[in-house]
Design a protein around this motif. Structure first.
Motif, mmCIF file in Angstrom:
data_model
loop_
_atom_site.group_PDB
_atom_site.id
_atom_site.type_symbol
_atom_site.label_atom_id
_atom_site.label_comp_id
_atom_site.label_asym_id
_atom_site.label_seq_id
_atom_site.Cartn_x
_atom_site.Cartn_y
_atom_site.Cartn_z
ATOM 1 N N ILE A 273 -0.963 -41.898 21.271
ATOM 2 C CA ILE A 273 -2.402 -41.566 20.861
ATOM 3 C C ILE A 273 -2.786 -41.271 19.423
ATOM 4 O O ILE A 273 -3.693 -41.700 18.987
ATOM 5 N N SER A 274 -1.732 -40.363 19.050
ATOM 6 C CA SER A 274 -1.939 -39.927 17.878
ATOM 7 C C SER A 274 -1.748 -41.063 16.841
ATOM 8 O O SER A 274 -2.276 -41.094 15.546
ATOM 9 N N PHE A 275 -0.825 -41.878 16.988
ATOM 10 C CA PHE A 275 -0.751 -43.313 16.212
ATOM 11 C C PHE A 275 -1.989 -44.007 16.037
ATOM 12 O O PHE A 275 -2.315 -44.312 14.964
ATOM 13 N N ILE A 276 -3.109 -43.945 17.087
ATOM 14 C CA ILE A 276 -4.292 -44.765 16.970
ATOM 15 C C ILE A 276 -4.941 -44.044 15.783
ATOM 16 O O ILE A 276 -5.753 -44.864 15.015
ATOM 17 N N PHE A 277 -4.851 -42.694 15.733
ATOM 18 C CA PHE A 277 -5.669 -42.103 14.795
ATOM 19 C C PHE A 277 -4.895 -41.744 13.229
ATOM 20 O O PHE A 277 -5.977 -41.875 12.286
ATOM 21 N N ILE A 278 -3.841 -42.186 13.288
ATOM 22 C CA ILE A 278 -3.080 -42.085 11.809
ATOM 23 C C ILE A 278 -2.778 -43.251 11.362
ATOM 24 O O ILE A 278 -2.434 -43.569 10.198
ATOM 25 N N PHE A 279 -2.828 -44.450 12.051
ATOM 26 C CA PHE A 279 -2.767 -45.966 11.722
ATOM 27 C C PHE A 279 -3.746 -46.423 10.560
ATOM 28 O O PHE A 279 -4.936 -46.165 10.735
ATOM 29 N N VAL A 280 -3.156 -46.991 9.441
ATOM 30 C CA VAL A 280 -4.091 -47.369 8.538
ATOM 31 C C VAL A 280 -4.047 -49.012 8.363
ATOM 32 O O VAL A 280 -3.104 -49.728 8.093
#
Length: 302
Positions: A273-280
C-alpha cells in the motif's frame, strides 16, 4: 579471496560516496585540479551523499542480515557509482548465492530492504523539506534548464502541509540536500517494490499469494505498461522487467508446516500500500520537456 572481495566492496562504497557528492564535477577535481570548487561542492552536498548512502546501505543490510540469519549465502552490498546525471548512483545490490529454502524466508529477506529504506527516507525527506525554501516562479525565469523532481502522493501532500497550500505551477521548492536524499530514497524504495520477478515487491507479493498469483501477474504488468504512455521512463523499466528481471518469480516452495502469519501479511500489505503513495509517475524531467507531448498525445493526439 575474502580480503579481495572486501576490498572491492569498500572501494565501490567510497567511490559511490564521491559520485553522490560531486556527480559530474568529480572529473573537474580529478583532471582540472579545481580544489576550491570541489571543497565548496562538498560543503553543500555532503549531507545529501551521507544520507543517501546510509539509506542504500541500510536497504541492502535489510536483505543481507535476514539472509545470514537464515543461513542463506549472500554477498555484502555492491554499490554502483554513477558520476553522470543528478543522482550520482544506480543504487546497490547484494547477490544471493543459493536458492532460498521457502516462502517465509523469502518474505523476510525480501521485505527487510524496503522497510529500512522507507523508514529512513521519510524523515530525511520531511526534515530536508523543512530546511528547503518555497520560491515563486517569475515570468522572466527561464524554466527550460530547470531539473524537476516529480511528485508522489506522499511528497505532494507533505510539501503542501509544510509550506501551506500552493500551486506547483507558480512556486518551486529549492530543495535542501537532505530532501533530495529522501526523495531519491523513496523512489528507490518504490522501484524495488514493483511487484515483479526478483524485485523486492516480487518477493513480497509471491510470498503472500503463492502460485495462484501467476494467473494475474501478467495483467498487472500490462497495467503497469500503461504508465509508459505518460512517461518514457516506465517503458524502459518495462523492457528491463520483461527481458531481465522477469515478470514471474522463480518457484520457491512453501514452508513445510508454517504459514506467513498475520504479522507478515500485515507488514507485506502495508509495504504494498505504501508503494501507491510513494510511487512517482514522472520521476525526473527538465523544464524544456514540460510542453512536450507524451506518447499518448503523440500517437493519439489526446
Amino acid at each position: 579471496m575474502i580480503k579481495k572481495n572486501l576490498r572491492t566492496h569498500i572501494l565501490l562504497f567510497l567511490f559511490t560516496f564521491l559520485t553522490l557528492t560531486f556527480k559530474g564535477d568529480l572529473f573537474i577535481g580529478i583532471f582540472q585540479f579545481e580544489w576550491r570548487q570541489m571543497l565548496e561542492i562538498f560543503r553543500i552536498e555532503w549531507s545529501y551523499s551521507l544520507s543517501l548512502i546510509t539509506i542504500l546501505l541500510c536497504h541492502e543490510m535489510g536483505h543481507y542480515l535476514p539472509a545470514r540469519y537464515y543461513g542463506v549465502k549472500a554477498t555484502l552490498p555492491y554499490f554502483i557509482p554513477f558520476p553522470l546525471g543528478p543522482i550520482g548512483t544506480m543504487g546497490a545490490v547484494i547477490q544471493i548465492k543459493e536458492p532460498i529454502p521457502d516462502k517465509i524466508k523469502l518474505f523476510d529477506i525480501g521485505v527487510g530492504g524496503p522497510v529500512m529504506s522507507l523508514v529512513l527516507s521519510v524523515p530525511s525527506w520531511l526534515l530536508g523539506l523543512s530546511l528547503s525554501e518555497l520560491v515563486p516562479i517569475t515570468v522572466s525565469s527561464d524554466q527550460h534548464e530547470f531539473l524537476i523532481f516529480g511528485d508522489s502522493l506522499f511528497t505532494y501532500w507533505t510539501s503542501q502541509w509544510i509550506f501551506g497550500a500552493h500551486d506547483p505551477n507558480l512556486f518551486m521548492i529549492e530543495s535542501h540536500p537532505l530532501a533530495r536524499a529522501g526523495w531519491v530514497g523513496l523512489i528507490i524504495t518504490a522501484i524495488n517494490l514493483l511487484p515483479f520477478g526478483q524485485l523486492d515487491g516480487g518477493h513480497i507479493i509471491y510470498s503472500m499469494f503463492g502460485e495462484k498469483y501467476r494467473k494475474w501477474i501478467y495483467y498487472l504488468f500490462l497495467s503497469f505498461l500503461i504508465l509508459s504512455f505518460f512517461n518514457f521512463t516506465w517503458l524502459v523499466w518495462g523492457f528491463l522487467i520483461y527481458f531481465f528481471i522477469k515478470i514471474e518469480h522463480p518457484f520457491v516452495p512453501d514452508h513445510s508446516f508454517q504459514r506467513l502469519g498475520k504479522k507478515r501479511i500485515f507488514l507485506g500489505s502495508f509495504m504494498l500500500i505504501s508503494f501507491i503513495f510513494i510511487f512517482v509517475p514522472a520521476p525526473l524531467s527538465i523544464g524544456s520537456e514540460l510542453d512536450a507531448p507524451n506518447l499518448l498525445e503523440y500517437f493519439f493526439g489526446w
